[in-house]
Design an enzyme around this catalytic site. Sequence first.
Site, mmCIF file in Angstrom:
data_model
loop_
_atom_site.group_PDB
_atom_site.id
_atom_site.type_symbol
_atom_site.label_atom_id
_atom_site.label_comp_id
_atom_site.label_asym_id
_atom_site.label_seq_id
_atom_site.Cartn_x
_atom_site.Cartn_y
_atom_site.Cartn_z
ATOM 1 N N ASP A 1 -7.887 -5.416 0.080
ATOM 2 C CA ASP A 1 -8.334 -6.281 -1.021
ATOM 3 C C ASP A 1 -7.949 -7.740 -0.860
ATOM 4 O OD1 ASP A 1 -7.580 -3.453 -2.960
ATOM 5 O OD2 ASP A 1 -9.575 -4.280 -2.622
ATOM 6 N N HIS B 1 0.853 -1.192 0.000
ATOM 7 C CA HIS B 1 0.000 0.000 0.000
ATOM 8 C C HIS B 1 0.886 1.239 0.000
ATOM 9 C CE1 HIS B 1 -3.200 2.792 1.161
ATOM 10 N NE2 HIS B 1 -4.021 1.854 0.788
HETATM 11 C C1 SDX Z 1 -6.296 -0.004 -2.807
HETATM 12 O O1 SDX Z 1 -4.515 4.512 -1.991
HETATM 13 C C2 SDX Z 1 -5.433 3.886 -1.350
HETATM 14 O O2 SDX Z 1 -5.820 4.223 -0.251
HETATM 15 C C3 SDX Z 1 -6.022 2.707 -2.110
HETATM 16 C C4 SDX Z 1 -7.035 1.867 -1.326
HETATM 17 C C5 SDX Z 1 -8.322 2.625 -1.051
HETATM 18 O O3 SDX Z 1 -9.042 2.248 -0.114
HETATM 19 O O4 SDX Z 1 -8.639 3.539 -1.852
HETATM 20 O O5 SDX Z 1 -6.454 1.453 -0.101
HETATM 21 C C6 SDX Z 1 -7.441 0.628 -2.108
HETATM 22 O O6 SDX Z 1 -6.075 0.313 -3.943
HETATM 23 C C7 SDX Z 1 -5.391 -0.942 -2.045
HETATM 24 C C8 SDX Z 1 -4.173 -1.411 -2.888
HETATM 25 C C9 SDX Z 1 -4.630 -2.521 -3.788
HETATM 26 N N1 SDX Z 1 -3.579 -2.871 -4.762
HETATM 27 C C10 SDX Z 1 -2.966 -4.075 -4.699
HETATM 28 O O7 SDX Z 1 -3.124 -4.891 -3.790
HETATM 29 C C11 SDX Z 1 -2.066 -4.353 -5.899
HETATM 30 C C12 SDX Z 1 -0.718 -4.895 -5.392
HETATM 31 N N2 SDX Z 1 -0.054 -3.789 -4.702
HETATM 32 C C13 SDX Z 1 0.913 -3.017 -5.462
HETATM 33 O O8 SDX Z 1 0.581 -2.808 -6.792
HETATM 34 C C14 SDX Z 1 1.432 -1.810 -4.674
HETATM 35 O O9 SDX Z 1 1.692 -2.244 -3.402
HETATM 36 C C15 SDX Z 1 0.593 -0.556 -4.601
HETATM 37 C C16 SDX Z 1 0.210 -0.047 -5.941
HETATM 38 C C17 SDX Z 1 -0.631 -0.794 -3.792
HETATM 39 C C18 SDX Z 1 1.441 0.508 -3.895
HETATM 40 O O10 SDX Z 1 2.521 0.745 -4.724
HETATM 41 P P1 SDX Z 1 3.633 1.883 -4.378
HETATM 42 O O11 SDX Z 1 3.279 2.605 -3.140
HETATM 43 O O12 SDX Z 1 3.832 2.690 -5.610
HETATM 44 O O13 SDX Z 1 4.880 1.056 -4.018
HETATM 45 P P2 SDX Z 1 5.918 0.511 -5.042
HETATM 46 O O14 SDX Z 1 5.199 -0.056 -6.230
HETATM 47 O O15 SDX Z 1 6.962 1.546 -5.257
HETATM 48 O O16 SDX Z 1 6.541 -0.743 -4.239
HETATM 49 C C19 SDX Z 1 7.623 -0.594 -3.374
HETATM 50 C C20 SDX Z 1 8.385 -1.903 -3.519
HETATM 51 C C21 SDX Z 1 8.770 -2.210 -4.970
HETATM 52 O O17 SDX Z 1 9.919 -3.049 -4.900
HETATM 53 P P3 SDX Z 1 11.402 -2.327 -5.099
HETATM 54 O O18 SDX Z 1 11.326 -1.573 -6.409
HETATM 55 O O19 SDX Z 1 11.579 -1.447 -3.897
HETATM 56 O O20 SDX Z 1 12.364 -3.506 -5.147
HETATM 57 O O21 SDX Z 1 7.540 -3.009 -3.121
HETATM 58 C C22 SDX Z 1 7.302 -3.857 -4.246
HETATM 59 C C23 SDX Z 1 7.628 -3.053 -5.497
HETATM 60 O O22 SDX Z 1 8.024 -3.927 -6.538
HETATM 61 N N3 SDX Z 1 5.875 -4.212 -4.187
HETATM 62 C C24 SDX Z 1 5.387 -5.426 -4.362
HETATM 63 C C25 SDX Z 1 4.006 -5.317 -4.162
HETATM 64 N N4 SDX Z 1 3.684 -4.050 -3.882
HETATM 65 C C26 SDX Z 1 4.845 -3.355 -3.908
HETATM 66 N N5 SDX Z 1 5.986 -6.600 -4.669
HETATM 67 C C27 SDX Z 1 5.176 -7.671 -4.771
HETATM 68 N N6 SDX Z 1 3.823 -7.664 -4.575
HETATM 69 C C28 SDX Z 1 3.213 -6.491 -4.283
HETATM 70 N N7 SDX Z 1 1.887 -6.477 -4.102
#
Ligand code: SDX
Length: 436
Positions: free
Chosen positions: A371, A313
């Site tokens: 989720d 998140h």
């Molecule tokens: C919702 O914003 C809100 O409040 C949203 C929400 C709401 O109520 O409105 O809470 C609802 O959208 C919840 C989130 C649902 N999405 C998912 O579950 C999809 C999987 N999650 C990711 O796509 C991600 O965690 C995000 C999009 C939610 C957040 O992404 P960020 O903040 O941009 O973080 P990032 O992508 O920069 O990740 C940081 C690191 C990265 O690795 P490095 O580059 O540091 O090596 O963490 C890794 C990412 O690759 N990473 C994950 C991951 N999420 C982040 N790796 C594996 N699986 C994941 N789910």
Amino acid sequence: MTPSDVKATLSFSDGSPPMDLPIYKGSVGPDVIDIRKLYAQTGKFTYDPGFLSTASCNSTITYIDGDKGELLYRGYPIEQLATNCDFLETCHLLLYGELPNAAQKADFDHRVTHHTMVNEQMQFFLRGFRRDAHPMAVMTGLVGAMSAFYHDSTDINNPEHREIAAIRLIAKMPTLVAMAYKYSIGQPFIYPRNDLGYTANFMHMMFATPCEKYEPNEVLVRAMERIFILHADHEQNASTSTVRLCGSSGTNPFAAIAAGVACLWGPAHGGANEAALTMLEEIQRNGGVEKIGEFIKQVKDKNSGVKLMGFGHRVYKNYDPRAKLMRETCHEVLTALGLHDDPLFKLAMALEKIALEDDYFVSRKLYPNVDFYSGIVQRAIGIPVSLFTAIFALARTVGWIAQLNEMIGDPEYKIGRPRQLFVGATARDVLAINKR
Ligand code: SDX
């Protein structure tokens, strides 16, 4: 906003004149540095794609402490609201700032109940879609189409219009989602019933048929109600920011909410609940708990493009409090339905345990979000996977409209118009085609 005694001073190593920037304090949470005069005084923009360090507005509605895993709607902890209130009380709180007393609740419930029907013409709009259209494609269309029916309440700058549009949107979303579902399975639409509560009425419109009496199961109604409450609002997330930016042009509330529905559909946002369940079903098909290690390996391999959906998140760097409540609801519903051995729930808990012990996730502060478990609950209730995000949109509508009304109600609001860092071609002349 309270001006802080502390100022930020921006200085430049090239001897350009420094600039003092005011700092404002909120009632809780990070202070903000006011950069509104930065461009006028320095000719420079800030640069923050993805808005990792940017507050787009001030708000009184929802507060999140990502480090503590805390979520407050108008100051009330989500755990208390999910346990002690129903969804319409939560809607009243988000819209007006206070929980209703008994008389206010009765009045609000009555108003919402008497706006649940949609114009009969809406079903002809719906019939234009293929039966197998994704429900979020249908919902994006239906919500936008609502602006074609309510010319009496589309002046967003009129407080009465803002209020009746909020009531209509909250009241009609369940009817529209249920119609999208019935259409996809070839069953007749079921009209709303005014003798049922908001959520029981939704379940009735979803699962009743003209052929026999349908009594909503109390446990499932309560579980659905909790899902609505947990998804109602969440500060300036992507879809809420979309609604605010869209509404800042003065467009009507139905069009602005339709933009929010479209944004929520994405798998990085509200589409994650559908993606998380699909992920669990795929792991289950490929061997279940024994294959979790292999799946985690794929997730950690950046080239795989595989993410652990329902994890991570932008704000929560601790356990999403909604995920905890959703896991509890999962257990309650599955037990009540005699499905406590549900393999997907067991798989989800095993996956969560393994991920939370794996340094890849721990070091990146990746925890389950709202989720991760919501799909399992919805599947147990009988909601098809493709409808999960439409349910999220139904619940989030009150948050979107509360945030939109808060923005428009602020006399200082302006149309949102970000700038950019231009890195493209500078001015050049067009050559005749035989010279290119
Ligand atoms: C919702 O914003 C809100 O409040 C949203 C929400 C709401 O109520 O409105 O809470 C609802 O959208 C919840 C989130 C649902 N999405 C998912 O579950 C999809 C999987 N999650 C990711 O796509 C991600 O965690 C995000 C999009 C939610 C957040 O992404 P960020 O903040 O941009 O973080 P990032 O992508 O920069 O990740 C940081 C690191 C990265 O690795 P490095 O580059 O540091 O090596 O963490 C890794 C990412 O690759 N990473 C994950 C991951 N999420 C982040 N790796 C594996 N699986 C994941 N789910």
